[in-house]
Design a protein around this motif. Structure first.
Motif, PDB file in Angstrom:
ATOM      1  N   LEU A  27      40.799  30.277  14.698  1.00  0.00           N
ATOM      2  CA  LEU A  27      40.750  31.334  16.274  1.00  0.00           C
ATOM      3  C   LEU A  27      40.648  32.496  15.513  1.00  0.00           C
ATOM      4  O   LEU A  27      41.618  32.934  14.545  1.00  0.00           O
ATOM      5  N   ASP A  28      40.221  33.124  16.715  1.00  0.00           N
ATOM      6  CA  ASP A  28      40.298  34.956  16.354  1.00  0.00           C
ATOM      7  C   ASP A  28      41.652  35.421  17.589  1.00  0.00           C
ATOM      8  O   ASP A  28      41.489  35.138  18.938  1.00  0.00           O
ATOM      9  N   VAL A  29      42.577  36.370  17.028  1.00  0.00           N
ATOM     10  CA  VAL A  29      43.162  37.274  17.738  1.00  0.00           C
ATOM     11  C   VAL A  29      42.905  38.798  17.535  1.00  0.00           C
ATOM     12  O   VAL A  29      42.915  39.043  16.967  1.00  0.00           O
ATOM     13  N   PRO A  30      42.494  39.415  18.884  1.00  0.00           N
ATOM     14  CA  PRO A  30      41.591  40.425  19.179  1.00  0.00           C
ATOM     15  C   PRO A  30      43.169  41.363  18.869  1.00  0.00           C
ATOM     16  O   PRO A  30      44.136  40.831  20.061  1.00  0.00           O
ATOM     17  N   GLN A  31      42.524  43.101  18.609  1.00  0.00           N
ATOM     18  CA  GLN A  31      44.081  43.193  18.582  1.00  0.00           C
ATOM     19  C   GLN A  31      43.846  43.681  20.040  1.00  0.00           C
ATOM     20  O   GLN A  31      42.842  44.266  20.947  1.00  0.00           O
ATOM     21  N   ASN A  32      45.381  44.451  20.313  1.00  0.00           N
ATOM     22  CA  ASN A  32      46.149  45.167  21.353  1.00  0.00           C
ATOM     23  C   ASN A  32      45.384  43.872  23.048  1.00  0.00           C
ATOM     24  O   ASN A  32      45.330  44.052  24.004  1.00  0.00           O
ATOM     25  N   ILE A 219      50.033  31.302  32.272  1.00  0.00           N
ATOM     26  CA  ILE A 219      48.935  32.003  31.459  1.00  0.00           C
ATOM     27  C   ILE A 219      48.211  32.606  31.713  1.00  0.00           C
ATOM     28  O   ILE A 219      47.333  32.641  31.530  1.00  0.00           O
ATOM     29  N   MET A 220      47.203  32.020  32.660  1.00  0.00           N
ATOM     30  CA  MET A 220      46.094  32.299  33.318  1.00  0.00           C
ATOM     31  C   MET A 220      46.205  33.276  33.601  1.00  0.00           C
ATOM     32  O   MET A 220      44.673  34.173  33.711  1.00  0.00           O
ATOM     33  N   ALA A 221      47.636  33.703  34.198  1.00  0.00           N
ATOM     34  CA  ALA A 221      47.092  35.004  34.860  1.00  0.00           C
ATOM     35  C   ALA A 221      47.247  36.137  34.094  1.00  0.00           C
ATOM     36  O   ALA A 221      46.914  37.713  34.219  1.00  0.00           O
ATOM     37  N   MET A 222      48.131  36.506  33.206  1.00  0.00           N
ATOM     38  CA  MET A 222      47.873  37.131  31.929  1.00  0.00           C
ATOM     39  C   MET A 222      47.775  37.877  30.979  1.00  0.00           C
ATOM     40  O   MET A 222      47.725  38.515  30.077  1.00  0.00           O
ATOM     41  N   SER A 223      46.780  36.027  30.102  1.00  0.00           N
ATOM     42  CA  SER A 223      45.872  36.347  29.221  1.00  0.00           C
ATOM     43  C   SER A 223      44.828  36.558  28.819  1.00  0.00           C
ATOM     44  O   SER A 223      44.060  36.600  29.809  1.00  0.00           O
ATOM     45  N   ASP A 224      43.926  37.582  27.848  1.00  0.00           N
ATOM     46  CA  ASP A 224      42.795  38.410  27.840  1.00  0.00           C
ATOM     47  C   ASP A 224      42.099  36.757  27.217  1.00  0.00           C
ATOM     48  O   ASP A 224      40.696  36.308  27.718  1.00  0.00           O
ATOM     49  N   GLN A 225      42.909  35.671  26.339  1.00  0.00           N
ATOM     50  CA  GLN A 225      41.351  34.944  26.148  1.00  0.00           C
ATOM     51  C   GLN A 225      42.797  33.475  26.374  1.00  0.00           C
ATOM     52  O   GLN A 225      43.851  33.566  25.483  1.00  0.00           O
ATOM     53  N   VAL A 226      41.942  32.337  26.144  1.00  0.00           N
ATOM     54  CA  VAL A 226      43.410  30.930  25.868  1.00  0.00           C
ATOM     55  C   VAL A 226      41.885  30.405  24.822  1.00  0.00           C
ATOM     56  O   VAL A 226      40.867  29.959  24.532  1.00  0.00           O
ATOM     57  N   THR A 227      42.859  29.570  23.726  1.00  0.00           N
ATOM     58  CA  THR A 227      42.347  28.496  22.565  1.00  0.00           C
ATOM     59  C   THR A 227      43.149  26.730  23.260  1.00  0.00           C
ATOM     60  O   THR A 227      43.942  27.169  23.273  1.00  0.00           O
ATOM     61  N   SER A 237      37.603  27.858  23.770  1.00  0.00           N
ATOM     62  CA  SER A 237      38.432  28.650  23.280  1.00  0.00           C
ATOM     63  C   SER A 237      37.435  29.615  24.382  1.00  0.00           C
ATOM     64  O   SER A 237      36.420  29.409  24.401  1.00  0.00           O
ATOM     65  N   GLY A 238      38.177  30.749  25.229  1.00  0.00           N
ATOM     66  CA  GLY A 238      37.313  31.417  26.213  1.00  0.00           C
ATOM     67  C   GLY A 238      38.821  32.032  26.761  1.00  0.00           C
ATOM     68  O   GLY A 238      39.270  32.059  27.075  1.00  0.00           O
ATOM     69  N   THR A 239      37.649  32.997  28.522  1.00  0.00           N
ATOM     70  CA  THR A 239      38.725  33.587  28.791  1.00  0.00           C
ATOM     71  C   THR A 239      39.229  33.126  29.916  1.00  0.00           C
ATOM     72  O   THR A 239      38.686  31.572  30.359  1.00  0.00           O
ATOM     73  N   ASP A 241      38.906  32.533  33.387  1.00  0.00           N
ATOM     74  CA  ASP A 241      37.798  31.552  33.713  1.00  0.00           C
ATOM     75  C   ASP A 241      37.324  30.461  33.488  1.00  0.00           C
ATOM     76  O   ASP A 241      36.999  30.187  34.052  1.00  0.00           O
ATOM     77  N   GLU A 242      36.687  30.377  32.101  1.00  0.00           N
ATOM     78  CA  GLU A 242      35.652  30.156  30.888  1.00  0.00           C
ATOM     79  C   GLU A 242      36.610  28.655  31.146  1.00  0.00           C
ATOM     80  O   GLU A 242      36.004  27.753  32.145  1.00  0.00           O
ATOM     81  N   ILE A 243      37.827  28.400  30.494  1.00  0.00           N
ATOM     82  CA  ILE A 243      38.855  27.601  30.697  1.00  0.00           C
ATOM     83  C   ILE A 243      39.299  26.945  31.662  1.00  0.00           C
ATOM     84  O   ILE A 243      39.302  25.890  31.352  1.00  0.00           O
ATOM     85  N   LYS A 244      38.924  27.140  32.780  1.00  0.00           N
ATOM     86  CA  LYS A 244      39.374  26.857  33.908  1.00  0.00           C
ATOM     87  C   LYS A 244      38.476  25.685  34.600  1.00  0.00           C
ATOM     88  O   LYS A 244      38.467  24.693  34.862  1.00  0.00           O
ATOM     89  N   ARG A 245      37.190  26.247  33.642  1.00  0.00           N
ATOM     90  CA  ARG A 245      35.510  25.533  34.988  1.00  0.00           C
ATOM     91  C   ARG A 245      35.265  24.448  33.103  1.00  0.00           C
ATOM     92  O   ARG A 245      34.153  23.777  33.181  1.00  0.00           O
ATOM     93  N   ASP A 246      36.316  24.833  32.077  1.00  0.00           N
ATOM     94  CA  ASP A 246      35.311  24.007  31.040  1.00  0.00           C
ATOM     95  C   ASP A 246      36.096  21.948  31.384  1.00  0.00           C
ATOM     96  O   ASP A 246      37.363  21.699  31.592  1.00  0.00           O
ATOM     97  N   LYS A 247      34.997  20.896  30.991  1.00  0.00           N
ATOM     98  CA  LYS A 247      34.989  19.607  31.640  1.00  0.00           C
ATOM     99  C   LYS A 247      35.936  19.100  31.040  1.00  0.00           C
ATOM    100  O   LYS A 247      36.931  18.153  31.190  1.00  0.00           O
ATOM    101  N   ALA A 248      35.797  19.517  28.951  1.00  0.00           N
ATOM    102  CA  ALA A 248      36.716  18.617  28.097  1.00  0.00           C
ATOM    103  C   ALA A 248      38.044  19.325  28.216  1.00  0.00           C
ATOM    104  O   ALA A 248      39.233  18.676  27.466  1.00  0.00           O
TER     105      ALA A 248
END
Length: 257
Positions: A27-32, A219-227, A237-239, A241-248
């Motif tokens: 997991l990578d956590v970007p700054q700010n 979580i989906m409203a405030m996050s920049d990325q989700v794992t 892992s992704g934004t 919007d990407e997580i909402k569409r991920d079948k897994a």
């Protein structure tokens, strides 16, 4: 502008006897930014937090916070590196005022000796005055709790109590803020307010947030990325919007009632 990786979890595995609680988690956590970790109950979210905090031993992998190898640091040292954490259960003292509860976040970092701290002499008194000024100048208004400053925490609304605990984690101006289920126990309005306050902290200060929770709307409203974790493994892992569409993810978590 591309954000640098602030916290990097690489191939981390945690085992309890013959049970794999985490397996090869990266997991990578970007700054700010706000990075959230979600998953079903038992997915390994709290185990991951405890590994980063130093409460659980890591069997394999590495965890780096900026230039520091966290696995080489005891849990007590990680706080001094600029990592602050809240916990799901409140740990406030009802007989103390809001200000006094917030100042408890400063005491582990005071440089004065124990005796001086007990009687507020010399350096301890100066540090206490500085802490109060820092709370007044940068924490109370940020979390909209100034009206409660001198009131006892007993009897205050639950959402306010959660913000007081968040203020206690912020009083030492941490670089990484780890939030363990910040929306737990809140009603819908309180969750929205907490999400807005966390987002304000990230947008107006030099703090980076890593959080775990179950409330998908916040979580989906405030996050920049989700794992997403499932059975101790990263499945996506992704934004948001990407997580909402991920079948897994939909199959493992979002599709559940």
């Amino acid at each position: 502008m591309q954000q640098s990786t602030f916290l990097r979890v690489s191939g981390v595995s945690v085992r309890f006897g013959g049970i794999n609680a985490l397996t090869d988690v990266s997991l990578d956590v970007p700054q700010n930014r706000v990075t959230s970790v979600i998953g079903p109950n038992g997915a390994g979210k709290t185990t991951l937090f405890n590994a980063i905090s130093g409460f659980y031993p890591v069997a394999e992998g590495s965890i780096r916070f900026q230039e520091h190898d966290l696995l080489a640091q005891p849990a007590s040292r990680r706080a001094h590196l600029g990592i602050s954490r809240t916990f799901q259960n409140l740990a406030l003292f009802p007989g103390m005022s809001v200000l006094e509860n917030i100042k408890l976040g400063v005491h582990p970092h005071l440089r004065a000796g124990l005796l001086a701290g007990m009687v507020y002499l010399g350096k301890a008194r100066r540090e206490e005055i500085e802490a109060t000024a820092r709370i007044d100048e940068s924490v109370l208004d940020l979390l909209d709790i100034r009206p409660y400053r001198d009131k006892p925490v007993s009897g205050l609304p639950y959402g306010v109590l959660k913000r007081i605990e968040l203020a206690r984690a912020l009083v030492m101006s941490p670089r990484l803020l780890m939030l363990d289920e910040p929306f737990a126990g809140m009603n819908h309005t309180e969750k929205g307010q907490m999400a807005a306050h966390i987002r304000r902290i990230i947008d107006t200060t030099d703090v980076t947030a890593l959080l775990i929770d179950h409330h998908m709307e916040s979580i989906m409203a405030m996050s920049d990325q989700v794992t997403v974790l499932n059975f101790g493994k990263v499945i996506a892992s992704g934004t948001p919007d990407e997580i909402k569409r991920d079948k897994a993810v939909i199959d493992a978590y979002l599709g559940q009632d």
